[in-house]
Scaffold this active site. Structure first.
Site, short mmCIF file in Angstrom:
data_model
loop_
_atom_site.label_atom_id
_atom_site.label_comp_id
_atom_site.label_asym_id
_atom_site.label_seq_id
_atom_site.Cartn_x
_atom_site.Cartn_y
_atom_site.Cartn_z
N ASP A 16 -34.88 21.16 32.59
CA ASP A 16 -35.00 22.54 32.13
C ASP A 16 -36.17 22.56 31.14
O ASP A 16 -36.58 21.52 30.62
CB ASP A 16 -33.68 22.95 31.45
CG ASP A 16 -33.79 24.28 30.74
OD1 ASP A 16 -34.23 25.25 31.40
OD2 ASP A 16 -33.45 24.35 29.55
N ASP A 173 -30.05 22.19 28.26
CA ASP A 173 -29.43 22.55 26.98
C ASP A 173 -28.59 23.81 27.13
O ASP A 173 -27.83 24.15 26.23
CB ASP A 173 -30.51 22.80 25.92
CG ASP A 173 -31.26 24.11 26.19
OD1 ASP A 173 -31.25 24.99 25.32
OD2 ASP A 173 -31.82 24.25 27.29
#
Length: 197
Positions: A16, A173
């Site tokens: 990500d 996250d």
């Protein structure tokens, strides 16, 4: 101290971007405050954690709805948000613990980025962090029709580097991104405990 690494069976890594490779959260929050000042409405920073991984247009719809704004074009709000963010790109900081993993495996196994950011935003951030050239593929919000928590972003990363999803390791996250990785049947690491080191 915990060391961030890959699963021994992983043959490709998927990262990500916002909050994982890039410590962009403070910049995003500051940008939304600027946008909401323009629209004379309130910005609630708690929606960032709740919606991390979703495309910017979803944030715009949420802010318009939460503030009961009438006659505000969400597309226009997104354009202002993106331009303000791009103008602040020099304020970005890297998450070194995650980026060191990128350097460690670059050239050894395929590395990709799977992000809810737009293509322009993703490329600007990766170039600002000086890691753009380290990735074999980048999948952005512009490249998929189903965003996190659905697995399409990560499945497309796997497809582009021709590695089976169950041999891919995702670093995330955001809660929605973690759900997407699990739905895709991939190895998953929540990077948040490693970002405090």
């Amino acid at each position: 101290m915990m060391i961030l690494d890959k699963h021994p069976d992983a043959e490709a890594l998927i990262f990500d971007l916002d909050g994982t490779l890039s410590d962009s959260l403070p910049v995003h929050i500051a940008t939304w405050y600027t946008v909401c000042e323009h629209y004379q409405c309130q910005f609630d920073p708690s929606i960032i954690e709740e919606m991390t991984g979703m495309p910017t247009i979803e944030f715009a719809h949420r802010i318009i709805r939460d503030n009961g704004l009438k006659g505000v074009d969400p597309e226009e709000m997104v354009r202002m948000k993106q331009q303000t963010f791009w103008n602040s790109i020099d304020k970005l900081r890297p998450h070194e613990s995650v980026i060191s993993l990128v350097h460690q495996y670059h050239g050894k196994i395929p590395l990709t980025v799977g992000t809810g950011a737009s293509r322009t935003s993703a490329e600007l951030q990766l170039k600002a962090l000086k890691i753009y050239d380290l990735f074999d593929a980048i999948v952005t919000a512009d490249d998929v029709t189903e965003h996190k928590p659905l697995p399409q972003t990560f499945l497309k990363c796997a497809e582009l580097v021709k590695i089976s999803p169950n041999k891919c390791h995702v670093y995330e996250d955001g809660v929605l991104g973690m759900q997407a990785a699990q739905s895709a049947g991939m190895f998953l690491t929540d990077v948040r405990p490693f970002l405090k080191n």
